[in-house]
Scaffold this motif. Structure first.
Motif, PDB file in Angstrom:
ATOM      1  N   UNK A  70       0.863  -1.164   0.000  1.00 13.24           N
ATOM      2  CA  UNK A  70       0.000   0.000   0.000  1.00 13.24           C
ATOM      3  C   UNK A  70       0.905   1.221   0.000  1.00 13.24           C
ATOM      4  N   UNK A  71       0.621   2.157  -0.876  1.00  8.59           N
ATOM      5  CA  UNK A  71       1.407   3.375  -0.975  1.00  8.59           C
ATOM      6  C   UNK A  71       0.723   4.469  -0.178  1.00  8.59           C
ATOM      7  N   UNK A  72       1.493   5.430   0.309  1.00  2.26           N
ATOM      8  CA  UNK A  72       0.935   6.549   1.062  1.00  2.26           C
ATOM      9  C   UNK A  72       1.527   7.854   0.553  1.00  2.26           C
ATOM     10  N   UNK A  73       0.736   8.925   0.625  1.00  8.69           N
ATOM     11  CA  UNK A  73       1.250  10.235   0.249  1.00  8.69           C
ATOM     12  C   UNK A  73       1.799  10.935   1.489  1.00  8.69           C
ATOM     13  N   UNK A 122      -0.322  11.092   4.526  1.00 11.41           N
ATOM     14  CA  UNK A 122      -0.670   9.756   5.001  1.00 11.41           C
ATOM     15  C   UNK A 122      -1.950   9.218   4.362  1.00 11.41           C
ATOM     16  N   UNK A 123      -2.296   9.730   3.180  1.00 12.04           N
ATOM     17  CA  UNK A 123      -3.399   9.152   2.410  1.00 12.04           C
ATOM     18  C   UNK A 123      -2.950   7.807   1.859  1.00 12.04           C
ATOM     19  N   UNK A 124      -3.807   6.833   1.822  1.00 12.09           N
ATOM     20  CA  UNK A 124      -3.445   5.480   1.392  1.00 12.09           C
ATOM     21  C   UNK A 124      -3.951   5.208  -0.021  1.00 12.09           C
ATOM     22  N   UNK A 125      -3.117   4.573  -0.815  1.00  8.71           N
ATOM     23  CA  UNK A 125      -3.442   4.243  -2.202  1.00  8.71           C
ATOM     24  C   UNK A 125      -2.976   2.831  -2.508  1.00  8.71           C
ATOM     25  N   UNK A 138      -2.619   5.044  -8.667  1.00  6.89           N
ATOM     26  CA  UNK A 138      -3.842   5.526  -8.013  1.00  6.89           C
ATOM     27  C   UNK A 138      -3.597   6.863  -7.317  1.00  6.89           C
ATOM     28  N   UNK A 139      -2.442   7.006  -6.700  1.00  8.15           N
ATOM     29  CA  UNK A 139      -2.090   8.263  -6.062  1.00  8.15           C
ATOM     30  C   UNK A 139      -2.088   9.382  -7.097  1.00  8.15           C
TER      31      UNK A 139
END
Length: 66
Positions: free
Chosen positions: A17-20, A23-26, A31-32
């Motif tokens: 899972x990727x985060x910005x 701390x938003x999750x993508x 998707x980010x």
């Protein structure tokens, strides 16, 4: 395998899972980017934030590398 998976020693088949920076999750980096720069107005806003940040930084090695 994502770069974050390699850095953290995880296997490619584990879910990542990727985060910005907020701390938003993508589910993926794609998707980010779809969420952050979806359309011309959002793209301009995103780049304007970056431009504003760099205008506040000192034009030196210390300002860039901190």
């Amino acid at each position: 395998m994502t770069a974050s998976a390699r850095r953290n020693g995880r296997k490619a088949n584990q879910e990542d899972e990727e985060a910005d920076s907020d701390d938003g999750k993508y589910a993926s980096v794609s998707e980010l980017w779809k969420a952050e720069v979806n359309g011309t107005a959002q793209r301009r806003s995103w780049y304007a934030k970056g431009t504003s940040y760099w205008q506040q930084q000192e034009a030196s090695i210390n300002g860039v590398l901190g």
